[in-house]
Scaffold this active site. Structure first.
Site, PDB file in Angstrom:
ATOM      1  N   ASP B  60     -31.992  16.252 -22.135  1.00 43.56           N
ATOM      2  CA  ASP B  60     -32.319  14.865 -22.409  1.00 43.56           C
ATOM      3  C   ASP B  60     -33.444  14.463 -21.455  1.00 43.56           C
ATOM      4  O   ASP B  60     -33.826  15.213 -20.558  1.00 43.56           O
ATOM      5  CB  ASP B  60     -31.090  13.978 -22.282  1.00 43.56           C
ATOM      6  CG  ASP B  60     -30.554  13.922 -20.866  1.00 43.56           C
ATOM      7  OD1 ASP B  60     -31.243  14.383 -19.941  1.00 43.56           O
ATOM      8  OD2 ASP B  60     -29.431  13.420 -20.681  1.00 43.56           O
ATOM      9  N   ASP B 266     -23.650  15.690 -28.581  1.00 48.54           N
ATOM     10  CA  ASP B 266     -23.369  16.108 -27.203  1.00 48.54           C
ATOM     11  C   ASP B 266     -22.482  15.054 -26.588  1.00 48.54           C
ATOM     12  O   ASP B 266     -22.582  13.865 -26.938  1.00 48.54           O
ATOM     13  CB  ASP B 266     -24.650  16.216 -26.359  1.00 48.54           C
ATOM     14  CG  ASP B 266     -25.114  14.853 -25.876  1.00 48.54           C
ATOM     15  OD1 ASP B 266     -25.719  14.115 -26.665  1.00 48.54           O
ATOM     16  OD2 ASP B 266     -24.840  14.505 -24.703  1.00 48.54           O
ATOM     17  N   CYS B 304      -4.407  27.081 -31.463  1.00 43.09           N
ATOM     18  CA  CYS B 304      -5.689  26.994 -30.751  1.00 43.09           C
ATOM     19  C   CYS B 304      -5.971  28.348 -30.076  1.00 43.09           C
ATOM     20  O   CYS B 304      -5.079  28.964 -29.500  1.00 43.09           O
ATOM     21  CB  CYS B 304      -5.655  25.881 -29.717  1.00 43.09           C
ATOM     22  SG  CYS B 304      -7.152  25.804 -28.691  1.00 43.09           S
ATOM     23  N   CYS B 306      -7.908  28.974 -27.479  1.00 43.15           N
ATOM     24  CA  CYS B 306      -8.387  28.942 -26.096  1.00 43.15           C
ATOM     25  C   CYS B 306      -7.362  29.575 -25.151  1.00 43.15           C
ATOM     26  O   CYS B 306      -6.174  29.666 -25.474  1.00 43.15           O
ATOM     27  CB  CYS B 306      -8.697  27.505 -25.679  1.00 43.15           C
ATOM     28  SG  CYS B 306      -7.266  26.607 -25.065  1.00 43.15           S
ATOM     29  N   CYS B 309      -4.059  27.788 -24.383  1.00 38.11           N
ATOM     30  CA  CYS B 309      -3.040  27.788 -25.446  1.00 38.11           C
ATOM     31  C   CYS B 309      -2.513  29.183 -25.757  1.00 38.11           C
ATOM     32  O   CYS B 309      -1.359  29.325 -26.170  1.00 38.11           O
ATOM     33  CB  CYS B 309      -3.613  27.155 -26.716  1.00 38.11           C
ATOM     34  SG  CYS B 309      -3.991  25.396 -26.519  1.00 38.11           S
ATOM     35  N   HIS B 335      -9.990  24.085 -22.974  1.00 35.23           N
ATOM     36  CA  HIS B 335      -9.281  23.748 -24.217  1.00 35.23           C
ATOM     37  C   HIS B 335     -10.042  22.683 -25.003  1.00 35.23           C
ATOM     38  O   HIS B 335     -10.257  22.822 -26.215  1.00 35.23           O
ATOM     39  CB  HIS B 335      -7.867  23.235 -23.920  1.00 35.23           C
ATOM     40  CG  HIS B 335      -7.226  22.603 -25.120  1.00 35.23           C
ATOM     41  ND1 HIS B 335      -6.708  23.334 -26.159  1.00 35.23           N
ATOM     42  CD2 HIS B 335      -7.088  21.294 -25.479  1.00 35.23           C
ATOM     43  CE1 HIS B 335      -6.257  22.514 -27.102  1.00 35.23           C
ATOM     44  NE2 HIS B 335      -6.479  21.273 -26.713  1.00 35.23           N
TER      45      HIS B 335
END
Lengths: 384, 384
Positions: B60, B266, B304, B306, B309, B335
């Site tokens: 940005d 974002d 999930c 990740c 999890c 996560h």
């Protein structure tokens, strides 16, 4: 053994520690007894299931933290009364209760409760604590034999979600109702040769142990005193049992310990100094915030296999610490743990090759040539 | 795009974010301009080499931080004068200087400098900021064309270790002396339909952009106003260019944005609320410190992918937060990032399969049924 004080090696995942070469982990019975509670850990399947550590695990008795961290109320022949450092609540440890706590936690190796005194204590005080530790060892052994023989006590009245499916990575081994555990005794006696010899004789006379720990060192005495004490103990310790030097240490302490027959170590120092931005290197410790790293694109330690060294450069690591970014703490902790585990791996290889004497002399020579001054500075940071 | 404000996605390694499905990363020009400095990053090989992020990257302009974080001294037609939030030092941003900063940082996509005003601002103030942003866009474009055409400016007089070997994982692509960059304009105009239309007309009239951003939303206006504004913009934005909604957002905002033609987002929210112990779930957000997790051996979110999890259970995650352990922050951040990236992946699949309308209705229905109340509570935490 990397140290997972509260059931996690600070900042690191179990996968990272395993990939770094970690094979055995230490957790702290005092901390886990207070939070989440040993009965809770047991209801959750024990420490292996709780922390997902796939290898062997050891718990200390929590005695060190009771004597150093909690607020002591009374130390008697029966045991120790103390207040929690978390909420001031009142608790009691006896040799028997500590065996039950460590049984509930379910590590593979558990430690006896012993009485700790300051490093460099006088002969009388050292003798009294050593003799009490032997009496407590016998009480630990009796209680350990009882609960091991009787099997695990009935499940506690904790609520476990009844529809809880096994975790995706669950290992059936984690659910063993009565894990095989080994109780290790602890040799005490301060820095007094006769007391160390008497402690070893007492320990060896009361059981056929799977391993033996040397305690009461690295608690404030001079390094030379620690090394000399290990030399007194070495010829008296059985060659066929693993020998564990508790609470040690820095890279040079590991090598000096191996020189004196030690097999196992544990210490929080790699993760603790890592969080302060201090890295182990073959030339002593280095502070990654140093301005000379600002534009330095070289790896932190050339040849180190850790992600901090293979993936990033010194300039970026410095930036992470200058900016207060969590990734910096993670990377330095992982580097330091990797560094110590690599030393132990190299020491084993040198022992097998018959080159340990020359390898260790060369290693210590380089480490101490440039590193001695920083090392002492960092000790102060690590203790703060 | 996960957000690496200071060149690192808070708490996560680039490998973790890549494994979580991350494909493009955002970094913040204001923060990196102040520390370690855009010239320093350039001398270190640019943001790709510095952060080791292997995929595309966007910066940005830093304008948002100048208007929200720094202490403003003056906003004139020429640019913005401000004091650093780090040390109070005085700095100036102009459209031209921001182009040079972002050129030095070396991201693949760089953003224009625009003027920000509060969400829900009146028509006159919104119009003035929108029109100034268009004039600043033209100045950005002229400067961007100049430095792109002339190639990178000469190397700055920074000291780089002359014997620095390439990093083990160095990619030759990282050392491109003049990276290909794309400049994205930003559509402004607050929540006023006529101003948004005028802004889009102005943006499209001044260049053949590689992509277009919609800015000035998610800055305090009602969600319904944000959605309505996107609906005004959608038919006017070229279908063949990626459309980027800046600073958004929460799971439902992503889906509502995709519904309205948005391609890129974002937001810092997944890592920020993760550090507070808040997890995204298909049923809204959940606080892992909740007492009902104490003995809960189920995964945080069933299915999930990740590590939080697949590897750990709710009881352990709760313990990590209750004990103040860094691993908890890492796991929750990972996560939440994984969760948002999975939503975007599922949305792409549904679009390709022609099932986006039913998929998104079902997803939002479940998320909002139980989650609306927690969601609003957590927004407050995330903003604190």
């Amino acid at each position: 053994m990397p140290v997972a004080t509260q059931g996690t090696i600070k900042g690191l995942s179990v996968d990272e520690v395993e990939a770094a070469g970690g094979r055995m982990m230490l957790s702290n019975a005092y901390h886990l007894y207070l939070r989440p509670g040993d009965m809770g850990v047991r209801a959750l399947g024990g420490l292996h299931a709780f922390t997902r550590w796939p290898g062997p695990m050891l718990t200390d008795s929590g005695g060190f933290q009771v004597f150093s961290l909690a607020k002591l109320r009374a130390v008697t022949e029966d045991g120790v009364e103390f207040r929690s450092h978390l909420d001031g609540s009142l608790h009691q440890y006896t040799p028997e209760s500590v065996m039950r706590v460590e049984r509930n936690l379910g590590a593979d190796v558990i430690m006896q409760l012993d009485e700790l005194i300051a490093g460099g204590a006088e002969h009388d005080a050292s003798r009294a604590a050593m003799e009490r530790s032997l009496r407590w060892l016998e009480r630990c052994r009796v209680e350990f034999d009882r609960i091991t023989r009787d099997g695990r006590e009935p499940a506690p009245p904790y609520t476990v979600s009844s529809d809880a499916p096994p975790l995706a990575t669950a290992d059936p081994e984690f659910d063993l109702p009565a894990p095989e555990q080994a109780l290790f005794p602890i040799v005490q006696g301060g820095t007094h040769a006769d007391l160390r010899r008497a402690s070893i004789a007492g320990v060896l006379g009361t059981g056929d142990w799977h391993g033996i720990a040397v305690g009461g060192l690295s608690v404030g005495e001079a390094k030379a005193d620690m090394y000399r004490t290990l030399e007194w103990c070495e010829p008296l310790l059985p060659r066929t049992k693993p020998r564990y030097l508790m609470g040690v240490g820095f890279p040079d302490d590991l090598i000096e310990g191996v020189r004196r027959g030690i097999d196992l170590f544990d210490c929080v120092v790699p993760t603790r100094i890592g969080r302060h931005g201090t890295a182990f290197t073959p030339d002593g410790t280095a502070q990654v915030r140093q301005s000379s790293y600002r534009m330095d694109r070289r790896p932190l330690v050339d040849g180190c296999a850790c992600p901090a060294c293979t993936r990033y450069d010194r300039a970026y690591l410095r930036h992470l610490f200058a900016s207060g970014e969590m990734l910096g703490l993670r990377l330095l902790a992982l580097h330091n743990v990797t560094f110590l585990l690599a030393i132990m791996s190299d020491a084993r290889a040198a022992l097998h090759a018959g080159t340990f004497t020359s390898w260790s002399a060369e290693w210590l020579g380089r480490y101490r040539a440039k590193g001695a001054r920083q090392h002492d500075e960092e000790l102060a940071v690590a203790d703060s």
